[in-house]
Structures are given as structure tokens and as C-alpha cells.
Design an enzyme around this catalytic site. Structure first.
Site, PDB file in Angstrom:
ATOM      1  N   LYS A 114       0.827  -1.213   0.000  1.00 17.05           N
ATOM      2  CA  LYS A 114       0.000   0.000   0.000  1.00 17.05           C
ATOM      3  C   LYS A 114       0.857   1.257   0.000  1.00 17.05           C
ATOM      4  O   LYS A 114       0.554   2.208  -0.708  1.00 17.05           O
ATOM      5  CB  LYS A 114      -0.913   0.030   1.236  1.00 17.05           C
ATOM      6  CG  LYS A 114      -2.238  -0.676   1.024  1.00 17.05           C
ATOM      7  CD  LYS A 114      -3.257  -0.232   2.075  1.00 17.05           C
ATOM      8  CE  LYS A 114      -4.540  -1.059   1.986  1.00 17.05           C
ATOM      9  NZ  LYS A 114      -5.505  -0.727   3.048  1.00 17.05           N
ATOM     10  N   LYS A 197      -8.602 -10.095  -7.947  1.00 18.34           N
ATOM     11  CA  LYS A 197      -9.793 -10.252  -7.121  1.00 18.34           C
ATOM     12  C   LYS A 197     -10.666  -9.008  -7.192  1.00 18.34           C
ATOM     13  O   LYS A 197     -10.195  -7.911  -7.459  1.00 18.34           O
ATOM     14  CB  LYS A 197      -9.415 -10.595  -5.677  1.00 18.34           C
ATOM     15  CG  LYS A 197      -8.737  -9.518  -4.890  1.00 18.34           C
ATOM     16  CD  LYS A 197      -8.706  -9.881  -3.402  1.00 18.34           C
ATOM     17  CE  LYS A 197      -8.782  -8.595  -2.579  1.00 18.34           C
ATOM     18  NZ  LYS A 197      -9.167  -8.736  -1.215  1.00 18.34           N
ATOM     19  N   LYS A 200     -12.555  -3.061  -3.946  1.00 16.40           N
ATOM     20  CA  LYS A 200     -13.044  -1.685  -4.042  1.00 16.40           C
ATOM     21  C   LYS A 200     -11.977  -0.749  -4.589  1.00 16.40           C
ATOM     22  O   LYS A 200     -12.288   0.225  -5.249  1.00 16.40           O
ATOM     23  CB  LYS A 200     -13.553  -1.183  -2.688  1.00 16.40           C
ATOM     24  CG  LYS A 200     -12.520  -1.147  -1.571  1.00 16.40           C
ATOM     25  CD  LYS A 200     -13.115  -0.499  -0.326  1.00 16.40           C
ATOM     26  CE  LYS A 200     -12.132  -0.526   0.828  1.00 16.40           C
ATOM     27  NZ  LYS A 200     -12.074  -1.850   1.500  1.00 16.40           N
TER      28      LYS A 200
HETATM   29  P1  ADP Z   1     -11.314  -4.780  -0.614  1.00 18.64           P
HETATM   30  O1  ADP Z   1     -10.342  -5.840  -1.078  1.00 18.64           O
HETATM   31  O2  ADP Z   1     -12.394  -4.521  -1.587  1.00 18.64           O
HETATM   32  O3  ADP Z   1     -10.601  -3.539  -0.152  1.00 18.64           O
HETATM   33  P2  ADP Z   1     -11.426  -5.475   2.131  1.00 18.64           P
HETATM   34  O4  ADP Z   1      -9.959  -5.646   2.085  1.00 18.64           O
HETATM   35  O5  ADP Z   1     -12.000  -4.339   2.927  1.00 18.64           O
HETATM   36  O6  ADP Z   1     -12.008  -5.401   0.664  1.00 18.64           O
HETATM   37  O7  ADP Z   1     -12.044  -6.832   2.634  1.00 18.64           O
HETATM   38  C1  ADP Z   1     -13.032  -7.002   3.601  1.00 18.64           C
HETATM   39  C2  ADP Z   1     -13.278  -8.482   3.747  1.00 18.64           C
HETATM   40  O8  ADP Z   1     -13.783  -9.027   2.537  1.00 18.64           O
HETATM   41  C3  ADP Z   1     -12.017  -9.276   4.081  1.00 18.64           C
HETATM   42  O9  ADP Z   1     -12.366 -10.301   4.994  1.00 18.64           O
HETATM   43  C4  ADP Z   1     -11.603  -9.865   2.759  1.00 18.64           C
HETATM   44  O10 ADP Z   1     -10.883 -11.077   2.899  1.00 18.64           O
HETATM   45  C5  ADP Z   1     -12.935 -10.076   2.066  1.00 18.64           C
HETATM   46  N1  ADP Z   1     -12.798  -9.922   0.614  1.00 18.64           N
HETATM   47  C6  ADP Z   1     -12.516  -8.762  -0.043  1.00 18.64           C
HETATM   48  N2  ADP Z   1     -12.488  -8.952  -1.363  1.00 18.64           N
HETATM   49  C7  ADP Z   1     -12.757 -10.256  -1.576  1.00 18.64           C
HETATM   50  C8  ADP Z   1     -12.887 -11.080  -2.744  1.00 18.64           C
HETATM   51  N3  ADP Z   1     -12.730 -10.584  -3.956  1.00 18.64           N
HETATM   52  N4  ADP Z   1     -13.180 -12.392  -2.582  1.00 18.64           N
HETATM   53  C9  ADP Z   1     -13.350 -12.893  -1.349  1.00 18.64           C
HETATM   54  N5  ADP Z   1     -13.249 -12.197  -0.212  1.00 18.64           N
HETATM   55  C10 ADP Z   1     -12.959 -10.890  -0.302  1.00 18.64           C
HETATM   56 NA    NA Z   2      -8.126  -4.804   0.676  1.00 17.93          NA
END
Ligand code: ADP
Ligand code: NA
Length: 330
Positions: A114, A197, A200
């Protein structure tokens, strides 16, 4: 028999959670509240490690809580709270900062990634100590297991190291937690670029399904998902990442095993899978959105539930912190 304590947190997200958040985390949280003593937190302190708009954060925090309730978390079956409403998190994080090595924190790969993307001048010290705050989240509650995705394993390792170190230096205080890598958590990929994946921060507008969007909008995105030039509906993440992603979403939303879904669509075209998936999704998301809206439309009730959750959380967190304060010499 006493239930195993688990703790998990999720950051508030402007707009709403996406399908990856739901199928990769929230859905498992709902299941775990039946078998575990579950503590779930909307981690808004973590959210300010990158610049935030105050009004947007406040709204996103309420939206996150409403969505968790809308997804089926039951405040009678679990403890659901907002992190900033339990001041012990920040207090313990400070103490833990002071037993964390600089080099140790600097090795966290999520921080390295990051901060490399943001550049050193736009990276906050808060982002640097983010994993230490996460350790405080977990250790305050003596959580035995921490349901997380694979990407969080290193942070749980740090939490374990800090717990062991603190216990060794100051006397038995913390329960050393284990990671509980979610077994049936589906990993969901970007609909337009199934090599990455759904996320957001990284997904394009058409590649991500936001849970609070109009079901019609999301159905359209699912129907426009990128597949391949072959025609066979087969689960093969290496050779057919797009189709495999659609199959895992279908399977996760219906509870039908992937092999069975393959069978169901044998000899049919991609369009059939996409159309049916869009229908399955709309059917699931409609009541989810309605329930979430009910909580958003009754702010007093949402506040009451969250205040009650914070009170339940503090009943565990405050004695832990008091013990820590005493141990370190305050
Ligand atoms: P992002 O990757 O969109 O920033 P976060 O890191 O805030 O999302 O993830 C919040 C939760 O959702 C975590 O437990 C993460 O493992 C799960 N998560 C996020 N994206 C995915 C995905 N594409 N597939 C499965 N689980 C996910
Ligand atoms: Na993330």
C-alpha cells in the site's frame, strides 16, 4: 460447553460492501454466530489510516453496520459493535506499539504494497501501525480464533508474536490466537478482469458488484462478465478464470456444489449461466437490500443496537485493558 471466542472486523466502505466482501467474509460471519461466541466490529479506526471525509465515514460506518444486520447478524447471537465506540482499542494499540519492533512492522507486506502505491509522503504512520491496532482488536477479547482470508495471515502471526512477547515480559495476560482461514469462503474475482480479485480499490466500475446497487444494475454486470472464446461451462480457474468465477458465485449463492452446477449447465451456453446467475443474485440481494434499508431508515434503533453492542464489547475489553495497564506499570 463454552463456545470458542472469535473476532473479526470489516472496514466501512463508502457505497456498500461488494459481492467479494459478502461471499468471502460476511456470509461466514453469519454462520459462525451459531457455533461460536462471535465478536464482530466495524473497524472505523482502521478506516482513517487513509484520508477520509468525516461525513462520508460516518455514513459508511452506519451503512456497514446496517448491511451486517441485513445479511443476518443477530445482536442476540453475536456482539456487533463499532470500533471507535470502544476506546480500549486505541489505548491497547498504543501499549502494543511500544512492544512492536520497527523492523517487525516494516516487514508487513500489506503495508509495503500500500505504501509503495501511495508514496512515502502520502502514507500515514497510522497505516504503518495498522496491524498493531488489529492485534489490539483481537487481544482485547481473548479471541481464540480469528476468521480471516489468506491475505491476513501475516497480521495474525504478528498478533501471536506480540501476545507471546507481552506475556513473557509482563506475565500471562493475553490469549494467543490462531488464524482461522475461512474454509468455504469463496474468493471472488473481478468480472471484467478475472485475473485479479474483486476489490473496491482495484476493480473497474463494471468489474465489481456493489450489494446496495439496484439489482438490475448488478444483474447487467453479471450478464456482461468476461468469459473466454471456448464454449464449455467447466470449473477450471487456470484455463477458464471468468467462467470459474461465475460458477463459484453461483455455487456460493445457491449452496449447490460447483460440480453439480457444472452438471446443471452441461451442454448449455455461457449466456444461460450468466442469465441464471443474474436471476439468482437478484433474488438473493433483494431481501438483503430491503432488510439493510429498514435498519438505515430507523437510525434510533440502529444506534440502540450499536450502543448495546459497544457495551457488551466493553464488558470484555475494559478488564483486559485494566490488566494490561497494571502490568506495564501505570
Ligand atoms: P477490498 O479488497 O475490496 O478492499 P477489504 O480488504 O475491505 O475489501 O475486505 C473485507 C473483507 O472481505 C475481508 O475479509 C476480505 O478477505 C474479504 N474480501 C474482499 N475482497 C474479496 C474477494 N474478492 N473475494 C473474497 N473475499 C474478499
Ligand atoms: Na483490501
Amino acid at each position: 460447553t463454552e463456545r470458542l471466542r472469535v473476532l473479526s472486523g470489516i472496514q466501512p466502505t463508502a457505497g456498500s460492501f461488494h459481492l467479494g466482501n459478502y461471499l468471502g467474509a460476511v456470509r461466514q460471519w453469519v454462520a459462525l454466530q451459531e457455533t461460536h461466541d462471535a465478536f464482530y466490529s466495524v473497524v472505523d479506526l482502521h478506516a482513517i489510516t487513509v484520508p477520509q471525509d468525516p461525513a462520508a465515514l460516518r455514513e459508511a460506518t452506519r451503512l456497514a453496520a446496517a448491511q451486517l444486520l441485513g445479511a443476518g447478524l443477530d445482536p442476540e447471537r453475536c456482539t456487533l459493535f463499532v470500533q471507535s465506540q470502544v476506546p480500549e482499542h486505541a489505548q491497547l494499540a498504543w501499549v502494543l506499539n511500544c512492544v512492536t519492533g520497527f523492523g517487525e512492522a516494516a516487514r508487513m507486506t500489506q503495508f509495503k504494497d500500500k505504501s509503495a502505491r501511495q508514496g512515502a509522503e502520502s502514507t500515514t504512520v497510522g497505516l504503518f501501525t495498522y496491524p498493531v491496532l488489529q492485534a489490539a482488536d483481537i487481544l482485547l477479547y481473548h479471541a481464540r480464533e480469528v476468521p480471516v482470508g489468506e491475505d491476513q495471515r501475516q497480521h495474525i502471526e504478528l498478533t501471536r508474536d506480540l501476545a507471546v512477547r507481552f506475556n513473557g515480559r509482563f506475565g500471562e495476560t493475553f490469549t494467543v490466537p490462531g488464524a482461522y482461514i475461512l474454509k468455504d469462503a469463496a474468493k471472488i474475482y473481478d468480472l471484467q478482469d478475472p485475473a485479479v480479485k474483486m476489490s473496491k480499490s482495484a476493480s473497474s466500475a463494471k468489474g465489481i458488484v456493489w450489494l446496495m446497487d439496484e439489482p438490475k444494475t448488478s444483474a447487467k454486470k453479471l450478464r456482461s462478465a468476461v468469459t473466454d472464446t471456448d464454449t464449455v461451462i467447466r470449473y477450471d480457474p487456470e484455463a477458464k478464470p471468468g467462467v470459474s468465477n461465475l460458477l463459484s458465485i453461483y455455487s456460493a449463492l445457491t449452496g449447490i456444489g460447483v460440480a453439480e452446477v457444472e452438471e446443471k449447465f452441461a451442454g448449455r451456453l455461457y449466456g444461460a449461466l450468466k442469465t441464471e446467475l443474474a436471476e439468482v443474485f437478484a433474488e438473493w440481494v433483494t431481501p438483503f437490500r430491503d432488510r439493510t434499508r429498514q435498519f438505515l431508515d430507523d437510525p434510533a434503533e440502529l444506534d440502540r443496537l450499536l450502543a448495546r453492542g459497544a457495551e457488551k464489547a466493553r464488558a470484555v475489553a475494559a478488564p483486559t485493558l485494566a490488566k494490561v495497564m497494571d502490568r506495564v506499570g501505570f
